[in-house]
Write a protein that holds these residues in place. Structure first.
Motif, PDB file in Angstrom:
ATOM      1  N   GLY A 193      22.904  39.688  33.763  1.00  0.00           N
ATOM      2  CA  GLY A 193      21.953  39.982  32.688  1.00  0.00           C
ATOM      3  C   GLY A 193      22.195  39.114  31.468  1.00  0.00           C
ATOM      4  O   GLY A 193      21.248  38.687  30.804  1.00  0.00           O
TER       5      GLY A 193
ATOM      6  N   PHE B 242      19.326  46.772  30.356  1.00  0.00           N
ATOM      7  CA  PHE B 242      19.986  46.218  31.531  1.00  0.00           C
ATOM      8  C   PHE B 242      21.326  45.613  31.137  1.00  0.00           C
ATOM      9  O   PHE B 242      22.344  45.835  31.775  1.00  0.00           O
ATOM     10  CB  PHE B 242      19.085  45.152  32.175  1.00  0.00           C
ATOM     11  CG  PHE B 242      19.600  44.641  33.486  1.00  0.00           C
ATOM     12  CD1 PHE B 242      19.444  45.402  34.642  1.00  0.00           C
ATOM     13  CD2 PHE B 242      20.245  43.419  33.573  1.00  0.00           C
ATOM     14  CE1 PHE B 242      19.922  44.940  35.861  1.00  0.00           C
ATOM     15  CE2 PHE B 242      20.731  42.952  34.782  1.00  0.00           C
ATOM     16  CZ  PHE B 242      20.556  43.722  35.930  1.00  0.00           C
TER      17      PHE B 242
ATOM     18  N   TYR C 297      21.607  43.015  43.330  1.00  0.00           N
ATOM     19  CA  TYR C 297      22.521  42.290  42.443  1.00  0.00           C
ATOM     20  C   TYR C 297      23.506  41.471  43.272  1.00  0.00           C
ATOM     21  O   TYR C 297      23.821  40.327  42.966  1.00  0.00           O
ATOM     22  CB  TYR C 297      23.264  43.332  41.609  1.00  0.00           C
ATOM     23  CG  TYR C 297      23.852  42.847  40.297  1.00  0.00           C
ATOM     24  CD1 TYR C 297      23.069  42.745  39.152  1.00  0.00           C
ATOM     25  CD2 TYR C 297      25.205  42.543  40.189  1.00  0.00           C
ATOM     26  CE1 TYR C 297      23.616  42.346  37.943  1.00  0.00           C
ATOM     27  CE2 TYR C 297      25.754  42.142  38.991  1.00  0.00           C
ATOM     28  CZ  TYR C 297      24.947  42.049  37.862  1.00  0.00           C
ATOM     29  OH  TYR C 297      25.493  41.656  36.673  1.00  0.00           O
TER      30      TYR C 297
ATOM     31  N   SER D  91      22.286  53.997  34.292  1.00  0.00           N
ATOM     32  CA  SER D  91      22.484  54.105  35.739  1.00  0.00           C
ATOM     33  C   SER D  91      23.738  54.898  36.075  1.00  0.00           C
ATOM     34  O   SER D  91      24.216  54.871  37.195  1.00  0.00           O
ATOM     35  CB  SER D  91      22.620  52.715  36.346  1.00  0.00           C
ATOM     36  OG  SER D  91      23.870  52.201  35.972  1.00  0.00           O
TER      37      SER D  91
HETATM   38  N1  PFF Z   1      24.906  44.980  32.650  1.00  0.00           N
HETATM   39  C1  PFF Z   1      24.826  44.206  33.850  1.00  0.00           C
HETATM   40  C2  PFF Z   1      24.327  42.818  33.519  1.00  0.00           C
HETATM   41  O1  PFF Z   1      23.999  42.538  32.357  1.00  0.00           O
HETATM   42  O2  PFF Z   1      24.257  41.998  34.420  1.00  0.00           O
HETATM   43  C3  PFF Z   1      23.964  44.834  34.912  1.00  0.00           C
HETATM   44  C4  PFF Z   1      24.244  46.282  35.156  1.00  0.00           C
HETATM   45  C5  PFF Z   1      25.532  46.693  35.526  1.00  0.00           C
HETATM   46  C6  PFF Z   1      23.249  47.215  34.984  1.00  0.00           C
HETATM   47  C7  PFF Z   1      25.816  48.024  35.705  1.00  0.00           C
HETATM   48  C8  PFF Z   1      23.511  48.563  35.164  1.00  0.00           C
HETATM   49  C9  PFF Z   1      24.797  48.941  35.528  1.00  0.00           C
HETATM   50  F1  PFF Z   1      25.046  50.186  35.685  1.00  0.00           F
END
Ligand code: PFF
Length: 447
Positions: free
Chosen positions: A26, A224, A103, A230
């Motif tokens: 992200g 995100f 992912y 989540s």
């Molecule tokens: N925060 C992570 C990113 O920026 O890639 C993605 C992510 C990880 C989203 C864990 C949600 C989560 F629970």
């Protein structure tokens, strides 16, 4: 079997592991291209405003619920005495499984790019040839799935070793490494001849580029990026001991996540401008534009390898938080950590296969809004599951358990202006803002 609930070994370990969850694809893959597509500096200012108000408040709420409950996301609400809210935990765990499945596919591409860069696979190619090579690779039926499997196995190897011995230890090594690599890349990028145009795009705001759509993009990206909604933060919060100052920790984690996003922008956009490429190239910015940039850059061979290793590390510290969210639940219903990790890891691996194939031989199969499996899974989590999860977390903390939450954060301290601001955001500002993201994401309202 179900042993005593585990804990982080130190506050630093908690901060680095949670920052590791937040810092991921992200920040390094999405943030620079979303900034590129939304006009640069003006977008960043809005993003910062959202992250340090709504984002930070929601993160504190989710981690606080975890620490009060001291158990996994699904059991947490019952333990707090609100069993009717357990569906929020169930939704969180399901969201974690879905995110992890795609992912891990994209993270697999990053590992493949480490191998390809090291083997000189892109050397001498122009942008068009690299775009072709990327397309051929991601659409081939087998090799992306093999890389997805390798990444899923790495994630499982960390999680199986436990909270202190696996997740915390790994984060303490990988996060500082990530910072050093990113700073090296950012210095390289901003010192290239012609980088100043990119710096200006990135740092000088043009407010005419801002629309309601920009604000929505910033809100979605903030969610995100901070891993909100989540249940991963709830799970990590459950491993925090009662002495740790949650407010201060959350400020530090948010700061680190934002710093990495900005550094990633500085590492990527000036270089993109220096070589006359398009900053709004979308998701292809990382996998097509950057290899082209590396080809033209002095020392590019080495910087390409460093960049894709960095991306893989960032993805790994995030994916372990997602897998841990699932494992923690299965562990609490009686499975050993080993069996829980292998079982959920395999599930995620299998679910990732259609995602991987959907970019290739299954590209004709459409689900949501004419999108393939991977894009549909990403759409569903981005536009629906994460914001709804975040909304419920804010409402639950702000309205249902406010006195308990305040006590958990303040200890014996008196509530001051910051606590009051926190509750105003949780009760009013965040729910309205998040509802707007959901409605606009579902195209029920249009800006
Ligand atoms: N925060 C992570 C990113 O920026 O890639 C993605 C992510 C990880 C989203 C864990 C949600 C989560 F629970």
């Amino acid at each position: 079997m179900n042993t005593a609930h585990e804990h982080w070994g130190s506050r630093l370990g908690f901060i680095l592991a949670t920052a590791g969850s937040a810092v991921g694809l992200g920040n390094i893959w999405k943030f620079p291209y979303i900034t590129g597509e939304n006009g640069g500096a003006a977008f960043i200012i809005i993003y910062l405003g959202i992250v340090f108000t709504i984002g930070l408040s929601a993160m504190l709420a989710e981690i606080t619920i975890g620490r009060i409950a001291q158990t996994d996301a699904i059991h947490a609400f019952r333990k707090i005495g609100k069993p009717g809210w357990s569906f929020v935990g169930v939704m969180g765990v399901i969201t974690a499984v879905i995110i992890l499945s795609f992912y891990s596919v994209v993270a697999g591409w990053c590992i493949a790019y480490v191998v390809k860069s090291a083997g000189g696979a892109f050397s001498g190619m122009d942008a068009e040839a690299i775009a072709g090579a990327f397309g051929t690779f991601v659409s081939s039926p087998l090799s992306p799935i093999v890389y997805h499997g390798i990444f899923a196995a790495l994630t499982m190897a960390v999680v199986v070793a436990g909270v202190g011995g696996g997740i915390e230890k790994t984060s303490k090594v990988l996060m500082p490494l990530l910072f050093v690599m990113l700073i090296a890349l950012a210095v390289r990028s901003v010192t290239l001849p012609g980088a100043s145009k990119g710096l200006e795009f990135f740092l000088a705001p043009d407010f005419s580029a801002i629309s309601a759509g920009t604000v929505m993009a910033a809100l979605g990206q903030a969610f995100f990026s901070l891993s909100l909604g989540s249940a991963a933060l709830l799970t990590y919060g459950s491993y925090v001991d009662k002495k740790t100052n949650l407010g201060k920790s959350v400020v530090q984690i948010t700061f680190l996540d934002t710093l990495v996003a900005i550094l990633a922008g500085l590492a990527i956009l000036p270089a993109v401008f220096a070589f006359g490429m398009d900053p709004a190239a979308g998701p292809g910015l990382t996998f097509v534009t950057l290899p082209t940039v590396f080809n033209a850059m002095p020392g590019g061979y080495l910087f390409a390898i460093v960049f894709f290793v960095l991306l893989t590390i960032a993805a790994l510290t995030s994916s372990i938080s997602l897998l841990e969210t699932v494992v923690s639940f299965f562990n609490n219903i009686g499975l050993s950590r080993r069996n829980a990790t292998v079982g959920s890891g395999l599930l995620v691996f299998l679910l990732g296969i259609p995602s991987s194939l959907s970019v290739g031989i299954w590209s004709d199969i459409h689900f949501i809004k004419g999108q393939g499996f991977l894009d549909s899974a990403s759409w569903m989590t981005d536009k629906l599951l994460l914001p709804v999860g975040g909304l419920l977390i804010c409402v639950f903390t702000g309205w249902i358990i406010a006195p308990v939450a305040a006590k958990e954060v303040l200890g014996d301290g008196e509530p001051g202006i910051l606590t009051r601001a926190w509750f105003i955001i949780l009760r009013f500002v965040a729910p309205v803002a998040i509802l707007l993201i959901i409605l606009s994401g579902l195209e029920i309202i249009k800006f």
